[in-house]
Structures are given as structure tokens and as C-alpha cells.
Design a protein around this motif. Structure first.
Motif, PDB file in Angstrom:
ATOM      1  N   PHE A  77      -5.987 -23.522 -11.765  1.00  0.00           N
ATOM      2  CA  PHE A  77      -4.907 -24.506 -11.885  1.00  0.00           C
ATOM      3  C   PHE A  77      -5.332 -25.580 -12.885  1.00  0.00           C
ATOM      4  O   PHE A  77      -6.223 -26.381 -12.597  1.00  0.00           O
ATOM      5  N   ASP A 118      -1.870 -18.852 -12.468  1.00  0.00           N
ATOM      6  CA  ASP A 118      -0.632 -19.301 -11.845  1.00  0.00           C
ATOM      7  C   ASP A 118       0.516 -19.171 -12.855  1.00  0.00           C
ATOM      8  O   ASP A 118       0.346 -19.500 -14.030  1.00  0.00           O
ATOM      9  N   ASP A 122       5.335 -26.165 -13.797  1.00  0.00           N
ATOM     10  CA  ASP A 122       5.097 -27.576 -13.407  1.00  0.00           C
ATOM     11  C   ASP A 122       3.883 -28.262 -14.051  1.00  0.00           C
ATOM     12  O   ASP A 122       3.973 -29.431 -14.413  1.00  0.00           O
ATOM     13  N   ASP A 130       8.929 -26.581 -11.433  1.00  0.00           N
ATOM     14  CA  ASP A 130       8.415 -25.246 -11.736  1.00  0.00           C
ATOM     15  C   ASP A 130       9.318 -24.512 -12.725  1.00  0.00           C
ATOM     16  O   ASP A 130       8.893 -23.566 -13.376  1.00  0.00           O
ATOM     17  N   TYR A 194       4.247 -15.212  -4.904  1.00  0.00           N
ATOM     18  CA  TYR A 194       4.417 -16.241  -3.876  1.00  0.00           C
ATOM     19  C   TYR A 194       5.784 -15.945  -3.259  1.00  0.00           C
ATOM     20  O   TYR A 194       6.787 -16.539  -3.616  1.00  0.00           O
ATOM     21  N   LYS A 197       7.380 -19.027  -0.282  1.00  0.00           N
ATOM     22  CA  LYS A 197       6.787 -20.325  -0.572  1.00  0.00           C
ATOM     23  C   LYS A 197       7.762 -21.402  -0.119  1.00  0.00           C
ATOM     24  O   LYS A 197       8.904 -21.459  -0.582  1.00  0.00           O
ATOM     25  N   PHE A 202       2.829 -30.233   2.596  1.00  0.00           N
ATOM     26  CA  PHE A 202       1.399 -29.932   2.587  1.00  0.00           C
ATOM     27  C   PHE A 202       0.827 -29.756   1.174  1.00  0.00           C
ATOM     28  O   PHE A 202      -0.354 -29.490   1.025  1.00  0.00           O
ATOM     29  N   TYR A 203       1.678 -29.863   0.137  1.00  0.00           N
ATOM     30  CA  TYR A 203       1.175 -29.705  -1.239  1.00  0.00           C
ATOM     31  C   TYR A 203       0.740 -31.028  -1.861  1.00  0.00           C
ATOM     32  O   TYR A 203       0.368 -31.072  -3.034  1.00  0.00           O
ATOM     33  N   LYS A 219      11.871 -29.964  -4.561  1.00  0.00           N
ATOM     34  CA  LYS A 219      11.883 -28.558  -4.956  1.00  0.00           C
ATOM     35  C   LYS A 219      12.712 -27.693  -4.006  1.00  0.00           C
ATOM     36  O   LYS A 219      12.562 -26.482  -3.958  1.00  0.00           O
ATOM     37  N   GLN A 223      12.275 -23.688  -3.565  1.00  0.00           N
ATOM     38  CA  GLN A 223      11.332 -23.330  -2.508  1.00  0.00           C
ATOM     39  C   GLN A 223      12.087 -23.214  -1.179  1.00  0.00           C
ATOM     40  O   GLN A 223      13.137 -23.835  -0.989  1.00  0.00           O
ATOM     41  N   LYS A 250       3.050 -19.123   1.936  1.00  0.00           N
ATOM     42  CA  LYS A 250       2.454 -20.418   1.625  1.00  0.00           C
ATOM     43  C   LYS A 250       3.350 -21.548   2.114  1.00  0.00           C
ATOM     44  O   LYS A 250       4.550 -21.471   1.857  1.00  0.00           O
ATOM     45  N   TYR A 273      -1.770 -18.605   1.626  1.00  0.00           N
ATOM     46  CA  TYR A 273      -2.366 -19.726   0.884  1.00  0.00           C
ATOM     47  C   TYR A 273      -2.554 -20.897   1.839  1.00  0.00           C
ATOM     48  O   TYR A 273      -1.601 -21.515   2.286  1.00  0.00           O
ATOM     49  N   VAL A 275      -3.210 -24.271   2.016  1.00  0.00           N
ATOM     50  CA  VAL A 275      -2.990 -25.181   0.886  1.00  0.00           C
ATOM     51  C   VAL A 275      -3.752 -26.505   0.989  1.00  0.00           C
ATOM     52  O   VAL A 275      -4.410 -26.791   1.991  1.00  0.00           O
ATOM     53  N   TYR A 315      -9.273 -23.506  -0.165  1.00  0.00           N
ATOM     54  CA  TYR A 315     -10.226 -24.448  -0.755  1.00  0.00           C
ATOM     55  C   TYR A 315     -11.529 -24.465   0.036  1.00  0.00           C
ATOM     56  O   TYR A 315     -12.502 -25.067  -0.387  1.00  0.00           O
TER      57      TYR A 315
HETATM   58  C1  PBG Z   1       3.289 -25.183  -8.154  1.00  0.00           C
HETATM   59  C2  PBG Z   1       2.215 -24.957  -7.164  1.00  0.00           C
HETATM   60  C3  PBG Z   1       1.990 -25.799  -6.074  1.00  0.00           C
HETATM   61  C4  PBG Z   1       0.895 -25.288  -5.395  1.00  0.00           C
HETATM   62  C5  PBG Z   1       0.478 -24.137  -6.066  1.00  0.00           C
HETATM   63  N1  PBG Z   1       1.329 -23.941  -7.171  1.00  0.00           N
HETATM   64  C6  PBG Z   1       2.653 -27.073  -5.682  1.00  0.00           C
HETATM   65  C7  PBG Z   1       4.097 -27.169  -5.666  1.00  0.00           C
HETATM   66  O1  PBG Z   1       4.825 -26.194  -5.495  1.00  0.00           O
HETATM   67  O2  PBG Z   1       4.566 -28.294  -5.836  1.00  0.00           O
HETATM   68  C8  PBG Z   1       0.310 -25.932  -4.176  1.00  0.00           C
HETATM   69  C9  PBG Z   1      -1.025 -25.530  -3.749  1.00  0.00           C
HETATM   70  C10 PBG Z   1      -1.662 -26.441  -2.775  1.00  0.00           C
HETATM   71  O3  PBG Z   1      -1.066 -27.407  -2.249  1.00  0.00           O
HETATM   72  O4  PBG Z   1      -2.833 -26.187  -2.503  1.00  0.00           O
HETATM   73  N2  PBG Z   1       3.701 -24.147  -8.914  1.00  0.00           N
END
Ligand code: PBG
Length: 324
Positions: A77, A118, A122, A130, A194, A197, A202-203, A219, A223, A250, A273, A275, A315
Motif C-alpha cells: 500500500f 492493491d 484512492d 476508490d 475484495y 468489502k 475499522f479502516y 464510501k 462498499q 473484509k 482481511y 484490518v 498486520y
Molecule cells: C482502499 C482500501 C482500504 C483498505 C484497503 N484498501 C480502505 C478503504 O476502503 O477506505 C483498508 C485496510 C485496513 O484498514 O487495514 N482501497
């Protein structure tokens, strides 16, 4: 008299190990890594203790360490500087962009390491979405975005990415990307969709790490609604029909029912994922001594496998691999 005594199977460590239903190995894990420009740089991410934005030389060092611990896939990323962010996100398919330089450096240093890129606009978008945004209405434009994502995917494939992870949630993207990749001779590049998603809070730490939060709105028009589980089956059916190799859910912990449902519904490998916000919560509570961070980590990871995940993006990858 009690004939059935489940406790007999829990009596000693040896018998517990004997009857254990799921096991975790470092090979199940994908390590997400943040990349930045520069040399010798490791900029800590405050809400994700233990993680930093790594310059490419440091990224290569980190990946070598992960490889030696048995982690054979990393997901990149890139933290793109504001000067390179535009409303058309064209930096996403610049062959010399940070992401593609990082992919090349990794594949050169560690040819067997699976490098996942990825696919979403975004990090490169001045709007922080995105997909492409209609400047008049603010609408996220689906089909125009597909064209941009295909350019991004082709540039990533040329750079050497093994797996692409479309995280954008546009309709039809898996089929569109599969055709674009195959048409350009990149039939070996995998798509880890994904699939489910969710529009999740949580992001938060991730968006801080990349400075990629939406400038306007949220989003929710692309999403998924956290209230929906059945809808994930529809997304899964589409992704499978369009040629996805792996389906992902995710976030993780709040969505284990969705992992389980996709496991039942599909023969494809299922990924989950775990996150940034899930990582941050465990770290924050552990720092205060409120929970045992290591134990909560291992319990969460094994729960993903129990729910049906084959692959876990987390992570915690390095920390968990060290303990395993
Ligand atoms: C965006 C993307 C996001 C994450 C992975 N790719 C964030 C979002 O959709 O805003 C989040 C990953 C994480 O929170 O660990 N394409």
C-alpha cells in the motif's frame, strides 16, 4: 451417571493438540506493508504500533525477514505524495510510480515472494475515493472507473505483481480486469477479489497511514452495508463467474459469519482481511495492560481459520509468525 464427558478431550496439552480442529501456519498469512518514497526511512504509523511507512530499501529488508519467518506473500500500500494526487488518479498507472518501483525491487530481491498489488484509485485520487468522481454530482462513476483500474492493473502486472487485489468494489471489475490482463498476455496474474468489502469504520488507521480518507462523503455507494450478509453471496457468485481466483471478506472479526457463508457457498479459497482498526484496538488495549495482546492476536487468527478462511491478511503477520 454422566457417560459423555467432553472434558476428557481437554485433559492435557497432548490430547488437546491431538483433537485440535484448526491450525495456523505462517504460510497462511499475508503481510500488508506501507510504502513511502525516500531512502532509509521508516516513518512510524502512530495508530498502528509496530508498523511504519517504509522506503523501498527498508521494504526489501522487511520482506526478507518475513520470508525467513515463512510468510510468502506481501501486499503493498503506497503512501503517495499530495503533489501526485489528481482527480483522474493517473499516477495509478504510471510505470514509475512508487508502487511499481516497490514491486520491481521486491521481485528482484525475492523472486519467489508473492507480491500482491492493491487495485483501487484512492491512494492516487485527490478526492480520496476508490473510483472516479463526477465533479458535478459527486457520484462515483462505475464504468469509467473500470477503464482506469484496467490501466492500473496492467501497469502492476508489467511491474511484476503476482496477485492483484481489487479493493474498489465497482460492479463488473473482476471480469473487466481478467479480460484486460488475459488480452495483454498476463494470464498468470491472479485476482484476489475484495468480494465482500464493507463500508467500515475499522479502516480508520489505514486511511491515516495513507492520508487517503475521502475528501467528501463516504464510501457507502460502493462498499457493502454492514447490515447485509446475504448480499455477500451475490457478490461472491458474480466474482466467481467473472474469474476471481480467491474471494476475500473484509473486515474480519465482525464479519466471521460472512467468512463462514462464503466458505459454504464456494469452492474457491477464502481470504479474510484483519484490518487496521482491528489491529489498533488490540494494540491499544494491550498497551494499557487491559488484555494480553499476544493471546488475543492468536485467538483472533485461529478464529479466522475456524470460520473457514484459508488466507489471512493481517498486520500481526510478523508477530504471529515469530510465535508459530
Ligand atoms: C482502499 C482500501 C482500504 C483498505 C484497503 N484498501 C480502505 C478503504 O476502503 O477506505 C483498508 C485496510 C485496513 O484498514 O487495514 N482501497
Amino acid at each position: 451417571m454422566i457417560i459423555q464427558r467432553p472434558r476428557r478431550n481437554r485433559r492435557t496439552p497432548a490430547i488437546r493438540e491431538l483433537v485440535r480442529e484448526t491450525t495456523l501456519t505462517p504460510n497462511d498469512l499475508i503481510a500488508p506493508l506501507f510504502v513511502r518514497d525516500g531512502k532509509g526511512e521508516r516513518t512510524p504509523i502512530l495508530s498502528m504500533p509496530g508498523h511504519a511507512r517504509l522506503s523501498i530499501d527498508e521494504l526489501v529488508k522487511e520482506a526478507k525477514e518475513l520470508w525467513s519467518l515463512g510468510i510468502h506473500c506481501v501486499s503493498l500500500f503506497p503512501a503517495i505524495e499530495d503533489a501526485h494526487k489528481t482527480s483522474d488518479a493517473r499516477e495509478a498507472w504510471n510505470p514509475e510510480n512508487l508502487n511499481h518501483r516497490a514491486v520491481r525491487a521486491l521481485k528482484e530481491a525475492l523472486p519467489d515472494m508473492l507480491v500482491m498489488g492493491d487495485i483501487a484509485l484512492d491512494p492516487y485520487s485527490s478526492d480520496g475515493h476508490d473510483g472516479l468522481v463526477d465533479p458535478k454530482t459527486g457520484e462515483i462513476l462505475n464504468d469509467a472507473t473500470l477503464e482506469a483500474l484496467a490501466k492500473q492493473a496492467l501497469a502492476s502486472a508489467v511491474a511484476g505483481a503476482d496477485i492483484l487485489g481489487p479493493s474498489d468494489m465497482m460492479d463488473g471489475r473482476i471480469g473487466h480486469l481478467r479480460r484486460a490482463l488475459d488480452g495483454a498476455g498476463h494470464g498468470n496474474v491472479s485476482l484476489m477479489s475484495y468480494t465482500a468489502k464493507y463500508a467500515s469504520a475499522f479502516y480508520g488507521p489505514f486511511r491515516e497511514a495513507l492520508d487517503s480518507a475521502p475528501k467528501k462523503g463516504d464510501k457507502k455507494t460502493y462498499q457493502m452495508d454492514p447490515a447485509n450478509g446475504r448480499e455477500a453471496l451475490r457478490e461472491a457468485a458474480l466474482d466467481e463467474a467473472e474469474g476471481a481466483d480467491i474471494l476475500m471478506v473484509k473486515p474480519g472479526l465482525a464479519y466471521l459469519d460472512v467468512v463462514y457463508r462464503l466458505r459454504q457457498a464456494s469452492a474457491l479459497p477464502i481470504a479474510v482481511y484483519n484490518v487496521s482498526g482491528e489491529y489498533a484496538m488490540v494494540k491499544a488495549a494491550a498497551e494499557r495492560g487491559w488484555v494480553d495482546g499476544e493471546k488475543v492476536m492468536m485467538e483472533s487468527l485461529v478464529a479466522f481459520k475456524r470460520a473457514g478462511a484459508d488466507v489471512i491478511l493481517t498486520y500481526f503477520a510478523k508477530e504471529a509468525a515469530r510465535l508459530l
